[in-house]
Design an enzyme around this catalytic site. Structure first.
Site, mmCIF file in Angstrom:
data_model
loop_
_atom_site.group_PDB
_atom_site.id
_atom_site.type_symbol
_atom_site.label_atom_id
_atom_site.label_comp_id
_atom_site.label_asym_id
_atom_site.label_seq_id
_atom_site.Cartn_x
_atom_site.Cartn_y
_atom_site.Cartn_z
ATOM 1 N N ASP A 164 -29.119 50.784 -46.750
ATOM 2 C CA ASP A 164 -29.378 49.205 -46.640
ATOM 3 C C ASP A 164 -28.475 48.468 -47.682
ATOM 4 O O ASP A 164 -28.424 47.516 -47.859
ATOM 5 C CB ASP A 164 -31.014 48.935 -47.323
ATOM 6 C CG ASP A 164 -31.948 49.381 -46.677
ATOM 7 O OD1 ASP A 164 -33.045 49.530 -47.129
ATOM 8 O OD2 ASP A 164 -31.710 49.521 -45.416
ATOM 9 N N ARG A 204 -35.798 36.918 -45.683
ATOM 10 C CA ARG A 204 -36.817 38.020 -45.441
ATOM 11 C C ARG A 204 -36.695 39.072 -46.695
ATOM 12 O O ARG A 204 -37.657 39.678 -47.199
ATOM 13 C CB ARG A 204 -36.440 38.780 -44.114
ATOM 14 C CG ARG A 204 -36.693 38.134 -42.969
ATOM 15 C CD ARG A 204 -36.781 39.062 -41.712
ATOM 16 N NE ARG A 204 -37.660 40.300 -41.886
ATOM 17 C CZ ARG A 204 -37.642 41.170 -41.193
ATOM 18 N NH1 ARG A 204 -36.998 41.356 -40.050
ATOM 19 N NH2 ARG A 204 -38.731 42.315 -41.339
ATOM 20 N N CYS A 249 -35.531 46.771 -32.638
ATOM 21 C CA CYS A 249 -34.907 46.251 -33.887
ATOM 22 C C CYS A 249 -33.336 46.166 -33.800
ATOM 23 O O CYS A 249 -32.887 47.066 -33.120
ATOM 24 C CB CYS A 249 -35.625 47.443 -35.046
ATOM 25 S SG CYS A 249 -34.518 46.576 -36.575
ATOM 26 N N ARG A 285 -36.320 52.337 -33.664
ATOM 27 C CA ARG A 285 -37.130 52.846 -34.828
ATOM 28 C C ARG A 285 -38.563 53.211 -34.389
ATOM 29 O O ARG A 285 -39.328 52.342 -34.470
ATOM 30 C CB ARG A 285 -36.973 51.740 -35.840
ATOM 31 C CG ARG A 285 -35.678 51.288 -36.450
ATOM 32 C CD ARG A 285 -35.934 50.162 -37.168
ATOM 33 N NE ARG A 285 -36.365 50.356 -38.618
ATOM 34 C CZ ARG A 285 -36.337 49.367 -39.478
ATOM 35 N NH1 ARG A 285 -35.995 48.357 -39.226
ATOM 36 N NH2 ARG A 285 -36.902 49.758 -40.681
ATOM 37 N N LYS A 335 -38.514 44.526 -52.479
ATOM 38 C CA LYS A 335 -39.207 44.085 -51.173
ATOM 39 C C LYS A 335 -39.617 45.818 -50.669
ATOM 40 O O LYS A 335 -41.031 45.533 -50.177
ATOM 41 C CB LYS A 335 -38.258 43.688 -50.017
ATOM 42 C CG LYS A 335 -38.833 43.991 -48.727
ATOM 43 C CD LYS A 335 -37.840 43.160 -47.822
ATOM 44 C CE LYS A 335 -36.775 44.133 -47.114
ATOM 45 N NZ LYS A 335 -37.252 45.061 -46.158
ATOM 46 N N ASN A 336 -39.141 46.590 -50.776
ATOM 47 C CA ASN A 336 -39.500 47.687 -49.993
ATOM 48 C C ASN A 336 -40.670 48.536 -50.912
ATOM 49 O O ASN A 336 -41.168 49.548 -50.300
ATOM 50 C CB ASN A 336 -38.291 48.689 -49.430
ATOM 51 C CG ASN A 336 -37.468 47.891 -48.520
ATOM 52 O OD1 ASN A 336 -38.183 46.989 -47.768
ATOM 53 N ND2 ASN A 336 -36.230 48.456 -48.234
#
Ligand code: EPZ
Length: 463
Positions: free
Chosen positions: A310, A402, A117, A122, A22-23
């Site tokens: 993460d 997500r 967030c 952030r 995803k990133n």
């Protein structure tokens, strides 16, 4: 909204294939704005965030097609409008990655500030300082960043901040500087594998970048990127890999994970081995053997190559069942502990003191209704629920969707009992009438139940 109903206590066994990162996918999609010939991305995961980025690019009059699974074709023509609205940016912070390529190629961008967030404050100040150093005129008004530049010019940029380098900030500035006039040096650049992947994509498109993956990235600006389509395959998702490693350990099962990006999980795997986990790699296949109770371990989540923030929540779930006391801090997002209270609902013994979570390992967890609050916290709750005795309901699993493609489907194929069901609307709390006072001002009487002679909450003893 969907929720999961999980029957815990079943070991997971089998082979699980990873999806694309995803990133890596999100900045890669933004990079399509900078390439006149267009971009073909492969191995892109089917995620809510990818859909949001597709919607964002489409809203900019960019042509986005997904002809088949895992492929995204992006063509940004001259009529691209560089406006990223709050409605979309607030759904996904990574939307700010459009700033750099828009400024680099078109010289203009209007992008909503991302807003708050759940995992911490952030800001994007380092992004904006870097773009200003490249010569952009940056103005903030009405919750939007308006950036203009006739032609960016190469500069020395330092991304060092109190919480470490910025990943998407490094991406943004690479995509801007690659089209600047002159050379750019980015110091204290993020070193994540996703940065290396983006640099590889930009290099295929004609960019001149060296040092990606180290803390100093050198970029020699070019007039324009490729006039023909660039074809790039996104790297596997290292966070998904780590999540499934923990799934195998926490359920005392045996998992095989082909093509796991081991070199990007070194610190994480070393921690697990320190905990006594049986993890090996044979012919490029990561083998996880759960079974004995693991030892506690303390760690700090760090920027790459440290233990990824993460995977912090998922590790907390595993440590909740390990033997002994563990202390967890997160140097990237010091307040990223909203999952702790939900894990406590499942029977974990966790206390948060300032920026440290203290985990006292317990022998077992017990199913309970819990609520997801962010992407990786929801993964941690699923892992804990898989290990818990009994049934757990996890609300707001859209957080999970997500960042994990078909997480429930993959888990079910490994032997988990995970139902995805429509969430019942959260019961509106019955209005408890205020206690009524009788005339002589005695202590307030509890409300009388509709069908009872006695007060609603009377006990045998008199009040
Ligand atoms: C990326 O977010 C990831 N998202 C995050 O993954 C990940 O947790 C994070 O990097 C850290 O590894 C994507 O890549 C899409 P940062 P990013 O800018 O780039 C501070 C997930 O679960 N900072 O590296 O937004 C910031 O507050 C998500 O997949 C500034 O102070 O994070 C934080 O403390 C969650 N000023 C630290 O730096 C800035 O201008 C790292 O943030 C930018 C960041």
């Amino acid at each position: 909204m969907d929720m999961f109903r999980i029957q815990g206590g079943r070991p997971l066994n089998g082979l699980v294939r990873l999806d694309g990162s995803k990133n890596a996918s999100l900045p890669a999609m933004a990079a399509g704005l900078a390439i006149p010939g267009g971009l073909i991305l492969r191995n892109v995961p089917a995620l809510l965030d990818v859909e949001t980025m597709s919607q964002l690019l489409t809203s900019m009059h960019v042509e986005v097609q997904q002809p088949r699974g895992g492929e995204v074709h992006i063509v940004a023509g001259r009529h691209t409008n560089g406006v990223a609205t709050y409605e979309l940016v607030r759904q996904m912070r990574a939307s700010v990655c459009v700033l750099g390529p828009l400024l680099g190629r078109f010289g203009r961008a209007t992008v909503s500030l991302p807003g708050g967030c759940n995992i911490g404050h952030r800001p994007i100040d380092l992004h904006l300082q870097g773009l200003a150093a490249l010569g952009a005129d940056i103005r903030l008004s009405g919750g939007y960043v308006t950036a203009r530049a006739r032609r960016l010019r190469g500069a020395e940029i330092d991304l060092g901040g109190p919480f470490g380098p910025t990943v998407t900030g490094t991406c943004n500035l690479m995509m801007a500087a690659v089209l600047a006039h002159g050379n750019t040096r980015i110091r204290n650049a993020a070193r994540e594998p996703e940065i290396v992947d983006l640099a590889a994509l930009l290099t295929k498109a004609g960019g001149r970048i060296s040092g990606a993956g180290t803390s100093v990235i050198e970029i020699e600006g070019v007039e324009s990127l490729s006039d023909s389509a660039v074809d790039h395959t996104v790297i596997p998702d290292r966070i998904e890999a780590g999540t499934f490693v923990i799934a195998g350990l926490i359920t005392t099962g045996q998992l095989l994970i082909p093509d796991a990006p081991l070199e990007s999980l070194t610190a994480f795997l070393e921690l697990l081995q320190h905990m006594g986990a049986d993890i090996s790699c044979e012919a490029g296949i990561l083998r996880v053997r759960g079974g004995k109770r693991l030892r506690s371990a303390s760690f700090t989540a760090q920027p790459f190559p440290g233990i990824p923030t993460d995977l912090q929540a998922q590790l907390m779930a595993l440590l909740a069942l390990s033997e002994g006391v563990s202390e967890i801090t997160d140097a990237v997002f010091p307040d990223r502990f909203m999952h702790a209270a939900e894990l406590v609902r499942l029977g974990a013994d966790i206390r948060v003191f300032g920026n440290t979570a203290r985990v006292q390992g317990v022998r077992e967890l017990h199913g309970a209704p819990v609520m997801a609050c962010d992407l990786r916290a929801s993964a941690a709750l699923v892992l804990a629920a898989l290990a818990a005795n009994g049934e757990t309901e996890i609300r707001r699993v859209y957080h999970l969707d997500r960042g994990y493609q078909g997480f429930d489907v993959k888990l079910s194929r490994l032997g988990a009992i995970v139902e995805r069901i429509q969430d019942t609307p959260e019961p509106s709390r019955p209005l408890i009438p205020p206690p009524h006072f009788d005339v002589d001002r005695k202590s307030p009487q509890p409300p009388v139940a509709a069908n009872s002679e006695k007060p609603a909450n009377s006990t045998e003893s008199t009040l």
